[in-house]
Scaffold this motif. Structure first.
Motif, PDB file in Angstrom:
ATOM      1  N   PHE A 104      -5.562   5.656  -7.324  1.00 19.60           N
ATOM      2  CA  PHE A 104      -6.793   4.952  -7.656  1.00 19.60           C
ATOM      3  C   PHE A 104      -7.333   5.367  -9.025  1.00 19.60           C
ATOM      4  CE2 PHE A 104      -7.020   5.158  -2.931  1.00 19.60           C
ATOM      5  CZ  PHE A 104      -7.018   3.793  -2.681  1.00 19.60           C
ATOM      6  N   PRO A 107      -1.894   5.741  -3.466  1.00 20.75           N
ATOM      7  CA  PRO A 107      -2.153   4.539  -4.264  1.00 20.75           C
ATOM      8  C   PRO A 107      -2.454   4.784  -5.733  1.00 20.75           C
ATOM      9  CG  PRO A 107      -3.341   4.465  -2.180  1.00 20.75           C
ATOM     10  CD  PRO A 107      -2.805   5.852  -2.319  1.00 20.75           C
ATOM     11  N   THR A 109      -9.770   0.621   0.855  1.00 19.29           N
ATOM     12  CA  THR A 109      -9.720  -0.001  -0.473  1.00 19.29           C
ATOM     13  C   THR A 109      -8.280  -0.333  -0.845  1.00 19.29           C
ATOM     14  OG1 THR A 109     -11.680   1.241  -1.184  1.00 19.29           O
ATOM     15  CG2 THR A 109     -10.306   0.294  -2.913  1.00 19.29           C
ATOM     16  N   GLY A 110      -7.367   0.582  -0.543  1.00 22.51           N
ATOM     17  CA  GLY A 110      -5.950   0.330  -0.804  1.00 22.51           C
ATOM     18  C   GLY A 110      -5.432  -0.845   0.004  1.00 22.51           C
ATOM     19  N   GLN A 122      -6.601  -4.272  -1.582  1.00 21.33           N
ATOM     20  CA  GLN A 122      -5.801  -4.784  -2.701  1.00 21.33           C
ATOM     21  C   GLN A 122      -4.453  -5.306  -2.227  1.00 21.33           C
ATOM     22  OE1 GLN A 122      -2.865  -3.395  -4.215  1.00 21.33           O
ATOM     23  NE2 GLN A 122      -2.708  -1.809  -2.618  1.00 21.33           N
ATOM     24  N   LEU A 169       0.860  -1.186   0.000  1.00 22.11           N
ATOM     25  CA  LEU A 169       0.000   0.000   0.000  1.00 22.11           C
ATOM     26  C   LEU A 169       0.891   1.229   0.000  1.00 22.11           C
ATOM     27  CD1 LEU A 169      -2.707   1.479   0.251  1.00 22.11           C
ATOM     28  CD2 LEU A 169      -2.535   1.220   2.743  1.00 22.11           C
ATOM     29  N   ARG A 229     -11.178   5.048   1.089  1.00 22.41           N
ATOM     30  CA  ARG A 229     -10.170   4.854   0.031  1.00 22.41           C
ATOM     31  C   ARG A 229      -8.931   4.162   0.598  1.00 22.41           C
ATOM     32  NH1 ARG A 229     -10.639  10.920  -2.367  1.00 22.41           N
ATOM     33  NH2 ARG A 229     -12.737  10.690  -3.259  1.00 22.41           N
ATOM     34  N   ARG A 230      -8.533   4.524   1.819  1.00 17.80           N
ATOM     35  CA  ARG A 230      -7.391   3.852   2.427  1.00 17.80           C
ATOM     36  C   ARG A 230      -7.704   2.383   2.658  1.00 17.80           C
ATOM     37  NH1 ARG A 230      -2.930   6.218   1.429  1.00 17.80           N
ATOM     38  NH2 ARG A 230      -1.842   5.725   3.348  1.00 17.80           N
TER      39      ARG A 230
END
Length: 287
Positions: free
Chosen positions: A87, A85, A144-145, A148, A81, A141-142
């Motif tokens: 996005f 990132p 989501t990072g 992944q 991460l 969003r963090r």
């Protein structure tokens, strides 16, 4: 998987960013603590195989990322991460994580989608998986990072300032997630927040000015400030750092006077003392 770094160096435009960095990290959460500009992001980008070092040696799980075959094996077992990132904001959470899963060579569509749903649920975004990333909050969003980065149950997870910019509730949620991840693999967490280190890490590496100044437990780091913290009714002129606290008294860091009222040190005190001593030494050397 273990991380081993020996004598790592990196220079940019004649400036030394990493100067002989050496440390090792195993299973659990290891904190990489240092101020902005200490070289933390450069170090993590080298470990994530984004950058190549100018000198020194890196091993992740015994594999050498300097070789093509070793680099490929490291990337297959690594979750990363970055601080920014990058996005694809027009994608939904599911589409973005699925896209990264494809890049990670997950070719079986059904199995890949099962894994994407697993990591999205793990980070608490199951209800938001159909939302476009452009509509998510910063904390989402963090997460989501982080989702992944957790694809495929990596052996090593590298996180660059994952709690930066988060409010207290979001930070607590991230700490919970990261602590659970660290139960099954090696996590290297870069931060300048001493409270994250105190709350999460069983080991801490302090990086200041591109050099490893400390490598040990948070308790050992805190111990460096033993006998060097004191309270007073007014600002002490001999203190390296001093500030007025909520009760109106001053908390001082440095070399206390003989009659000082010593205080219990914290990991933040030790960190401030460590970086303060380094800056003072650099100033004296330049004089």
């Amino acid at each position: 998987m273990h991380i081993s770094v020996e004598g790592l160096t990196k220079r940019y435009r004649g400036r030394t960013v990493l100067d002989g960095v050496t440390f090792a990290a195993g299973p659990g959460v290891t904190g990489l603590l240092g101020p902005n500009g200490a070289g933390k992001t450069t170090l993590l980008r080298i470990l994530a195989t984004v950058l190549a070092p100018d000198g020194g040696r890196v091993r992740l799980g015994g594999r050498d990322p300097a070789t093509p075959s070793g680099r490929l094996e490291v990337r297959r077992r690594l979750g990363y991460l970055p601080q920014e990132p990058g996005f694809h904001r027009s994608l939904t959470v599911f589409e973005f994580v699925d896209y990264i899963a494809i890049l990670k060579e997950m070719t079986d569509r059904r199995a890949r989608h099962d894994e994407v749903r697993r990591v999205i649920e793990l980070v608490g975004l199951d209800r938001e998986r159909s939302k476009k990333i452009s509509r998510l909050s910063g904390g989402m969003r963090r997460r989501t990072g982080l989702a992944q980065a957790l694809l495929g149950n990596p052996d090593v997870v590298i996180l660059d300032e994952p709690t930066a910019g988060l409010d207290p509730e979001q930070r607590m949620r991230f700490r919970d997630l990261i602590s659970r991840v660290g139960e099954d693999c090696a996590v290297l967490l870069s931060t300048h927040q001493t409270e994250d280190v105190a709350a999460l890490c069983h080991r801490v590496v302090a990086l200041v000015g591109g050099r490893t100044l400390f490598d040990g437990t948070p308790e050992d780091l805190t111990g460096l400030a033993e006998g060097r913290i004191w309270h007073s009714d007014r600002r002490s002129p001999g203190a390296t750092l001093s500030w007025r606290t909520g009760d109106g008294r001053y908390r001082n860091i440095g070399t206390p006077p003989p009659d000082a009222e010593l205080a219990e040190p914290s990991i933040e005190d030790a960190y401030l003392l460590l970086t303060g001593d380094t800056e003072a030494t650099s100033t004296r050397s330049a004089a």
